[in-house]
Write a protein that holds these residues in place. Structure first.
Motif, PDB file in Angstrom:
ATOM      1  N   GLY A  66       0.773  -1.225   0.000  1.00  0.00           N
ATOM      2  CA  GLY A  66       0.000   0.000   0.000  1.00  0.00           C
ATOM      3  C   GLY A  66       0.806   1.277   0.000  1.00  0.00           C
ATOM      4  N   TYR A  67       2.094   1.195  -0.341  1.00  0.00           N
ATOM      5  CA  TYR A  67       2.936   2.395  -0.295  1.00  0.00           C
ATOM      6  C   TYR A  67       2.514   3.436  -1.331  1.00  0.00           C
ATOM      7  N   PHE A  68       2.144   2.985  -2.535  1.00  0.00           N
ATOM      8  CA  PHE A  68       1.684   3.932  -3.550  1.00  0.00           C
ATOM      9  C   PHE A  68       0.337   4.537  -3.140  1.00  0.00           C
ATOM     10  N   ALA A  69      -0.546   3.693  -2.621  1.00  0.00           N
ATOM     11  CA  ALA A  69      -1.858   4.182  -2.196  1.00  0.00           C
ATOM     12  C   ALA A  69      -1.723   5.228  -1.098  1.00  0.00           C
ATOM     13  N   GLU A  70      -0.779   5.024  -0.195  1.00  0.00           N
ATOM     14  CA  GLU A  70      -0.568   5.983   0.884  1.00  0.00           C
ATOM     15  C   GLU A  70      -0.037   7.319   0.357  1.00  0.00           C
ATOM     16  N   GLU A  71       0.522   7.308  -0.848  1.00  0.00           N
ATOM     17  CA  GLU A  71       0.964   8.541  -1.489  1.00  0.00           C
ATOM     18  C   GLU A  71      -0.159   9.189  -2.307  1.00  0.00           C
ATOM     19  N   GLY A  72      -1.349   8.594  -2.239  1.00  0.00           N
ATOM     20  CA  GLY A  72      -2.475   9.149  -2.984  1.00  0.00           C
ATOM     21  C   GLY A  72      -2.472   8.764  -4.448  1.00  0.00           C
ATOM     22  N   LEU A  73      -1.880   7.619  -4.766  1.00  0.00           N
ATOM     23  CA  LEU A  73      -1.762   7.178  -6.156  1.00  0.00           C
ATOM     24  C   LEU A  73      -2.626   5.954  -6.425  1.00  0.00           C
ATOM     25  N   ASP A  74      -3.169   5.898  -7.600  1.00  0.00           N
ATOM     26  CA  ASP A  74      -3.880   4.728  -8.122  1.00  0.00           C
ATOM     27  C   ASP A  74      -3.011   4.174  -9.245  1.00  0.00           C
ATOM     28  N   VAL A  75      -2.155   3.224  -8.923  1.00  0.00           N
ATOM     29  CA  VAL A  75      -1.178   2.696  -9.877  1.00  0.00           C
ATOM     30  C   VAL A  75      -1.756   1.472 -10.570  1.00  0.00           C
ATOM     31  N   ARG A  76      -1.837   1.523 -11.900  1.00  0.00           N
ATOM     32  CA  ARG A  76      -2.334   0.405 -12.711  1.00  0.00           C
ATOM     33  C   ARG A  76      -1.159  -0.247 -13.436  1.00  0.00           C
ATOM     34  N   VAL A  77      -1.036  -1.547 -13.296  1.00  0.00           N
ATOM     35  CA  VAL A  77       0.084  -2.274 -13.895  1.00  0.00           C
ATOM     36  C   VAL A  77      -0.290  -2.802 -15.270  1.00  0.00           C
ATOM     37  N   ASN A  78       0.604  -2.597 -16.235  1.00  0.00           N
ATOM     38  CA  ASN A  78       0.439  -3.097 -17.595  1.00  0.00           C
ATOM     39  C   ASN A  78       1.655  -3.939 -17.959  1.00  0.00           C
ATOM     40  N   MET A  79       1.453  -5.211 -18.316  1.00  0.00           N
ATOM     41  CA  MET A  79       2.550  -6.034 -18.795  1.00  0.00           C
ATOM     42  C   MET A  79       2.836  -5.642 -20.234  1.00  0.00           C
ATOM     43  N   VAL A  80       4.048  -5.138 -20.505  1.00  0.00           N
ATOM     44  CA  VAL A  80       4.334  -4.547 -21.806  1.00  0.00           C
ATOM     45  C   VAL A  80       5.213  -5.427 -22.687  1.00  0.00           C
ATOM     46  N   GLY A  81       5.497  -6.652 -22.282  1.00  0.00           N
ATOM     47  CA  GLY A  81       6.241  -7.544 -23.150  1.00  0.00           C
ATOM     48  C   GLY A  81       7.729  -7.493 -22.910  1.00  0.00           C
ATOM     49  N   ALA A  82       8.454  -8.270 -23.688  1.00  0.00           N
ATOM     50  CA  ALA A  82       9.879  -8.478 -23.428  1.00  0.00           C
ATOM     51  C   ALA A  82      10.808  -7.646 -24.294  1.00  0.00           C
ATOM     52  N   ARG A  83      10.274  -6.885 -25.255  1.00  0.00           N
ATOM     53  CA  ARG A  83      11.142  -6.106 -26.141  1.00  0.00           C
ATOM     54  C   ARG A  83      11.306  -4.701 -25.585  1.00  0.00           C
ATOM     55  N   ALA A  84      12.555  -4.336 -25.268  1.00  0.00           N
ATOM     56  CA  ALA A  84      12.831  -3.056 -24.626  1.00  0.00           C
ATOM     57  C   ALA A  84      12.395  -1.883 -25.491  1.00  0.00           C
ATOM     58  N   ALA A  85      12.663  -1.933 -26.787  1.00  0.00           N
ATOM     59  CA  ALA A  85      12.341  -0.813 -27.665  1.00  0.00           C
ATOM     60  C   ALA A  85      10.842  -0.563 -27.721  1.00  0.00           C
ATOM     61  N   GLN A  86      10.041  -1.623 -27.796  1.00  0.00           N
ATOM     62  CA  GLN A  86       8.596  -1.469 -27.862  1.00  0.00           C
ATOM     63  C   GLN A  86       8.053  -0.837 -26.591  1.00  0.00           C
ATOM     64  N   SER A  87       8.553  -1.280 -25.443  1.00  0.00           N
ATOM     65  CA  SER A  87       8.047  -0.739 -24.177  1.00  0.00           C
ATOM     66  C   SER A  87       8.457   0.716 -24.000  1.00  0.00           C
ATOM     67  N   MET A  88       9.674   1.080 -24.454  1.00  0.00           N
ATOM     68  CA  MET A  88      10.104   2.467 -24.346  1.00  0.00           C
ATOM     69  C   MET A  88       9.231   3.375 -25.222  1.00  0.00           C
ATOM     70  N   LEU A  89       8.818   2.897 -26.388  1.00  0.00           N
ATOM     71  CA  LEU A  89       7.945   3.677 -27.256  1.00  0.00           C
ATOM     72  C   LEU A  89       6.596   3.941 -26.598  1.00  0.00           C
ATOM     73  N   MET A  90       6.141   3.008 -25.786  1.00  0.00           N
ATOM     74  CA  MET A  90       4.883   3.214 -25.080  1.00  0.00           C
ATOM     75  C   MET A  90       4.993   4.376 -24.101  1.00  0.00           C
ATOM     76  N   VAL A  91       6.161   4.527 -23.473  1.00  0.00           N
ATOM     77  CA  VAL A  91       6.380   5.668 -22.577  1.00  0.00           C
ATOM     78  C   VAL A  91       6.430   6.951 -23.396  1.00  0.00           C
ATOM     79  N   GLU A  92       7.145   6.930 -24.495  1.00  0.00           N
ATOM     80  CA  GLU A  92       7.306   8.111 -25.333  1.00  0.00           C
ATOM     81  C   GLU A  92       5.966   8.605 -25.879  1.00  0.00           C
ATOM     82  N   ARG A  93       5.099   7.658 -26.259  1.00  0.00           N
ATOM     83  CA  ARG A  93       3.786   8.033 -26.802  1.00  0.00           C
ATOM     84  C   ARG A  93       2.797   8.449 -25.715  1.00  0.00           C
ATOM     85  N   GLY A  94       3.109   8.133 -24.458  1.00  0.00           N
ATOM     86  CA  GLY A  94       2.183   8.450 -23.379  1.00  0.00           C
ATOM     87  C   GLY A  94       1.171   7.357 -23.101  1.00  0.00           C
ATOM     88  N   ASP A  95       1.364   6.161 -23.708  1.00  0.00           N
ATOM     89  CA  ASP A  95       0.472   5.033 -23.411  1.00  0.00           C
ATOM     90  C   ASP A  95       0.624   4.601 -21.960  1.00  0.00           C
TER      91      ASP A  95
END
Length: 355
Positions: A66-95
């Motif tokens: 509950g550490y994130f919740a105690e900071e007032g955050l609603d953290v949603r986890v997304n499994m983004v796969g094993a390819r580093a480049a693809q996952s980094m693009l998701m951050v860049e696009r704002g996904d």
């Protein structure tokens, strides 16, 4: 669980099982009342991308405790796969807002070309005085043949690795100790989920593999040839990566995320306690035996990133023509989210890693 949450969980679990590991539990729903969440529904939502590696342990611990919740955050986890480049693009696009991901050469090129992503905290590095969560492993019969000695004995072998990330740097650095380079071996890139079978069928001679697959392969009788921390000590191989959302638009949410994450690190660094084992057994679907055998990756308690070895990594990339120039730490590392930090990488002194 809401219909949307059930759908997200199903997609996440399917992706995770394809990798041979799950990593979605504890993140399907917003923080509930009584667990440190914001009962008013005003919690700051953050989309977190994770890849199927044991270095995510502090994140899962922070979620479950509950550490994130105690900071007032609603953290949603997304499994983004094993390819580093693809996952980094998701951050860049704002996904996704934040990624716990491996550091690869394309990340430096993207930043050099104007990408709004930055490393903000340590996730995993090769501690010279600890166990190694990454190793070059030899197929069982090859290891027993007596053929292997030093790096020069690897000439002509079929070795599984990605040559453009830290494992390629690790293997090439080792080979250079015997006067060889990656050009002197046959490079195979086998999907993570298939590497164990490939080793068991001897269709590859070696694999550069990380936890939890490392100890699964060793349990089948294959043998560590050399550990990564012996070859590239202190190399930062995974980091917390923020996109524009948390770097610029919602910096307070980013600060809170790092605060919760650092609490997860502190609990994680207590080691293989009953509670940590319970959390990782349920969130990552690893058995107690796997967790006990595995090398838990080293991470700095203060979250500071080791920038010196990353400069060597970039120089290696330049030599191979894979990046255009070596970036200074302040170009790719924003340490301002770490407690007490006033600037970027060079102003933060990493604390000792006692694991």
């Amino acid at each position: 669980m809401s219909p949307r949450a059930r759908a997200l969980a199903a997609v996440c679990l399917a992706a995770a099982l394809a990798m041979g590991i799950a990593g979605c539990r504890g993140a399907e729903e917003p923080a509930a009342e009584g667990s440190g969440g914001d009962a008013s529904g005003d919690a700051m939502r953050i989309e977190l991308g994770v890849r199927p590696f044991l270095y995510n342990a502090p994140v899962y611990i922070a979620l479950e405790e509950g550490y994130f919740a105690e900071e007032g955050l609603d953290v949603r986890v997304n499994m983004v796969g094993a390819r580093a480049a693809q996952s980094m693009l998701m951050v860049e696009r704002g996904d996704i807002d934040v990624l716990t991901g491996g550091i690869f050469l394309g990340l430096f090129n993207a930043i050099n070309e104007g990408s709004d992503v930055r490393l903000v905290a340590d996730v995993a590095h090769f501690a010279a005085d600890a166990c190694s969560p990454w190793a070059l492993v030899a197929e069982e019969e090859l290891a027993a043949s007596g053929r292997l000695s030093g790096p020069a004995s690897l000439r002509g072998l079929r070795i599984d690795m990605n040559p453009n990330i830290s494992e390629g740097y690790f293997v090439d650095t080792y080979l250079r100790g015997g006067g060889l380079t990656l050009a002197d071996i046959e490079i195979a890139e086998v999907p993570l989920a298939a590497r164990q079978e490939a080793m068991n069928r001897a269709s590859i001679d070696m694999t550069a593999i990380s936890e939890p697959w490392l100890n699964r392969i060793l349990a089948d009788g294959h043998v560590v040839h050399v550990n990564a921390n012996e070859v590239v000590p202190d190399l930062q191989f995974a980091a917390l990566i923020f996109g524009r959302s948390l770097l610029e638009d919602r910096r307070e949410a980013g600060r809170r995320f790092v605060a919760g994450y650092l609490r997860g690190i502190r609990r994680y660094r207590e080691g293989k306690t009953a509670r940590n084992m319970e959390i990782l057994r349920t969130t990552m679907q690893l058995s107690d035996e796997e967790l006990e055998r595995a090398c838990w990756p080293a991470v700095n308690e203060d979250g500071a990133i080791e920038t010196g070895p990353l400069e060597d990594f970039q120089r290696w990339g330049m030599e191979r023509g894979l990046i255009d120039r070596v970036l200074a730490p302040e170009e790719y590392y924003d340490a301002s989210f770490l407690p007490g930090a006033q600037g970027t990488g060079p102003e933060v002194t990493p604390g000792p890693d006692t694991r």
